[in-house]
Design an enzyme around this catalytic site. Sequence first.
Site, PDB file in Angstrom:
ATOM      1  N   LYS A  13      38.788  47.216  51.634  1.00  7.92           N
ATOM      2  CA  LYS A  13      39.190  46.637  52.930  1.00  7.92           C
ATOM      3  C   LYS A  13      40.719  46.485  53.017  1.00  7.92           C
ATOM      4  O   LYS A  13      41.332  46.909  53.984  1.00  7.92           O
ATOM      5  CB  LYS A  13      38.530  45.259  53.151  1.00  7.92           C
ATOM      6  CG  LYS A  13      37.014  45.281  53.142  1.00  7.92           C
ATOM      7  CD  LYS A  13      36.424  43.910  53.416  1.00  7.92           C
ATOM      8  CE  LYS A  13      36.725  42.868  52.349  1.00  7.92           C
ATOM      9  NZ  LYS A  13      36.211  43.191  50.996  1.00  7.92           N
ATOM     10  N   ARG A 160      44.809  39.571  39.973  1.00  4.07           N
ATOM     11  CA  ARG A 160      44.341  38.312  40.549  1.00  4.07           C
ATOM     12  C   ARG A 160      43.413  37.602  39.581  1.00  4.07           C
ATOM     13  O   ARG A 160      42.585  38.231  38.936  1.00  4.07           O
ATOM     14  CB  ARG A 160      43.575  38.603  41.853  1.00  4.07           C
ATOM     15  CG  ARG A 160      44.448  38.491  43.070  1.00  4.07           C
ATOM     16  CD  ARG A 160      43.786  39.051  44.303  1.00  4.07           C
ATOM     17  NE  ARG A 160      42.457  38.513  44.582  1.00  4.07           N
ATOM     18  CZ  ARG A 160      41.749  38.854  45.654  1.00  4.07           C
ATOM     19  NH1 ARG A 160      42.236  39.713  46.538  1.00  4.07           N
ATOM     20  NH2 ARG A 160      40.545  38.348  45.852  1.00  4.07           N
TER      21      ARG A 160
HETATM   22  P1  ADP Z   1      38.497  40.605  48.513  1.00  4.00           P
HETATM   23  O1  ADP Z   1      39.766  41.378  48.831  1.00  4.00           O
HETATM   24  O2  ADP Z   1      38.080  40.834  47.138  1.00  4.00           O
HETATM   25  O3  ADP Z   1      37.419  40.844  49.494  1.00  4.00           O
HETATM   26  P2  ADP Z   1      39.816  38.308  49.664  1.00  4.00           P
HETATM   27  O4  ADP Z   1      41.239  38.394  49.285  1.00  4.00           O
HETATM   28  O5  ADP Z   1      39.440  38.736  51.032  1.00  4.00           O
HETATM   29  O6  ADP Z   1      38.929  39.072  48.585  1.00  4.00           O
HETATM   30  O7  ADP Z   1      39.298  36.823  49.456  1.00  4.00           O
HETATM   31  C1  ADP Z   1      39.524  36.121  48.267  1.00  4.00           C
HETATM   32  C2  ADP Z   1      38.844  34.768  48.336  1.00  4.00           C
HETATM   33  O8  ADP Z   1      39.394  34.011  49.430  1.00  4.00           O
HETATM   34  C3  ADP Z   1      37.351  34.803  48.594  1.00  4.00           C
HETATM   35  O9  ADP Z   1      36.604  34.984  47.402  1.00  4.00           O
HETATM   36  C4  ADP Z   1      37.137  33.419  49.210  1.00  4.00           C
HETATM   37  O10 ADP Z   1      37.142  32.403  48.206  1.00  4.00           O
HETATM   38  C5  ADP Z   1      38.388  33.224  50.048  1.00  4.00           C
HETATM   39  N1  ADP Z   1      38.187  33.709  51.423  1.00  4.00           N
HETATM   40  C6  ADP Z   1      38.819  34.759  52.020  1.00  4.00           C
HETATM   41  N2  ADP Z   1      38.376  34.924  53.284  1.00  4.00           N
HETATM   42  C7  ADP Z   1      37.438  33.964  53.498  1.00  4.00           C
HETATM   43  C8  ADP Z   1      36.611  33.616  54.599  1.00  4.00           C
HETATM   44  N3  ADP Z   1      36.620  34.291  55.750  1.00  4.00           N
HETATM   45  N4  ADP Z   1      35.765  32.555  54.437  1.00  4.00           N
HETATM   46  C9  ADP Z   1      35.737  31.847  53.310  1.00  4.00           C
HETATM   47  N5  ADP Z   1      36.477  32.132  52.231  1.00  4.00           N
HETATM   48  C10 ADP Z   1      37.327  33.173  52.308  1.00  4.00           C
HETATM   49  P1  ADP Z   2      38.929  44.767  49.088  1.00  2.00           P
HETATM   50  O1  ADP Z   2      40.085  44.291  49.943  1.00  2.00           O
HETATM   51  O2  ADP Z   2      37.768  45.253  49.906  1.00  2.00           O
HETATM   52  O3  ADP Z   2      38.503  43.773  48.058  1.00  2.00           O
HETATM   53  P2  ADP Z   2      40.867  46.639  47.901  1.00  2.00           P
HETATM   54  O4  ADP Z   2      41.416  47.418  49.041  1.00  2.00           O
HETATM   55  O5  ADP Z   2      41.742  45.617  47.300  1.00  2.00           O
HETATM   56  O6  ADP Z   2      39.412  46.044  48.292  1.00  2.00           O
HETATM   57  O7  ADP Z   2      40.409  47.690  46.793  1.00  2.00           O
HETATM   58  C1  ADP Z   2      39.824  47.250  45.565  1.00  2.00           C
HETATM   59  C2  ADP Z   2      40.334  48.126  44.416  1.00  2.00           C
HETATM   60  O8  ADP Z   2      39.797  49.446  44.544  1.00  2.00           O
HETATM   61  C3  ADP Z   2      41.851  48.293  44.400  1.00  2.00           C
HETATM   62  O9  ADP Z   2      42.261  48.352  43.070  1.00  2.00           O
HETATM   63  C4  ADP Z   2      42.076  49.623  45.151  1.00  2.00           C
HETATM   64  O10 ADP Z   2      43.281  50.271  44.726  1.00  2.00           O
HETATM   65  C5  ADP Z   2      40.838  50.413  44.746  1.00  2.00           C
HETATM   66  N1  ADP Z   2      40.367  51.308  45.821  1.00  2.00           N
HETATM   67  C6  ADP Z   2      40.385  51.088  47.157  1.00  2.00           C
HETATM   68  N2  ADP Z   2      39.836  52.128  47.831  1.00  2.00           N
HETATM   69  C7  ADP Z   2      39.425  53.013  46.884  1.00  2.00           C
HETATM   70  C8  ADP Z   2      38.764  54.289  46.942  1.00  2.00           C
HETATM   71  N3  ADP Z   2      38.396  54.860  48.109  1.00  2.00           N
HETATM   72  N4  ADP Z   2      38.505  54.918  45.766  1.00  2.00           N
HETATM   73  C9  ADP Z   2      38.862  54.351  44.581  1.00  2.00           C
HETATM   74  N5  ADP Z   2      39.484  53.143  44.460  1.00  2.00           N
HETATM   75  C10 ADP Z   2      39.755  52.488  45.599  1.00  2.00           C
END
Ligand code: ADP
Ligand code: ADP
Length: 215
Positions: A13, A160
């Site tokens: 994402k 992280r």
């Molecule tokens: P990821 O990139 O792995 O999807 P995020 O950076 O979006 O993770 O979110 C990290 C953490 O921040 C989540 O595990 C949650 O604890 C909190 N968080 C982010 N967005 C939300 C939301 N919309 N509602 C509740 N908690 C959230």
């Molecule tokens: P999210 O915000 O959904 O948690 P991220 O964009 O941070 O996900 O991506 C999670 C991890 O996977 C990062 O280390 C990123 O560089 C890697 N990644 C993202 N898209 C791809 C893809 N299409 N193929 C392989 N690795 C990916």
Amino acid sequence: MKIILLGPPGAGKGTQAKMISSKYSIPHISTGDIFRKNISEKTPLGIKAKEYMDKGLLVPDELTIDLVNDRVKHDDCKQGFLLDGFPRTVKQAEALDLFLEENHEKLDTALLIEVPKDSILERMTGRRVCPVCGASFHVKFNPPKVEGKCDLCGNDIIQRKDDSEDTVRERLDVYEKQTQPLAEYYRSKNTLRVVDGSKDINVVFDDISNILGRD
Ligand code: ADP
Ligand code: ADP
Ligand code: ZN
């Protein structure tokens, strides 16, 4: 253009959000990034959010909904916005709908990025992020041009705390229970579009661009 991004942790994402935001000139609003900024500045919101984030749990809806409502009222959201990581519960989705309705606006697309569960752990444990601009990299799949440095702003990239294996497993559970139902929620409103997030980053982006249209 008003878009939300759905998908499990590690779906890509954040990676796609940076590219979409730049192509379509809409602000990328990541609730995770906003919480992390508050944590690093030790604000009251950050102190509360940290308790939940460290455990892989969702920050309570009351805190999250107010935060997003305030953010989307800013001038830079007049032409649209891209929400990354919000909504994550049905309550949050209903709050967003209410906000849009009150402003006579509507959501264009809820984009669900799907990836098989077994590739998530490898993506998450290899993820490195920029604490300054939020850019996301991967030691193997998307390494930065200069080792250890953010491509976009040059700052040191870090791992992280909540990307440890145990916390990722918890976050996946939380996703399945609390966030997955949103796919049905948006499908029933005819706004859901699904992309296969297991392909290469640029291929996923092409698929997304085809859905969103206009070059
Ligand atoms: P990821 O990139 O792995 O999807 P995020 O950076 O979006 O993770 O979110 C990290 C953490 O921040 C989540 O595990 C949650 O604890 C909190 N968080 C982010 N967005 C939300 C939301 N919309 N509602 C509740 N908690 C959230
Ligand atoms: P999210 O915000 O959904 O948690 P991220 O964009 O941070 O996900 O991506 C999670 C991890 O996977 C990062 O280390 C990123 O560089 C890697 N990644 C993202 N898209 C791809 C893809 N299409 N193929 C392989 N690795 C990916
Ligand atoms: Zn950066």
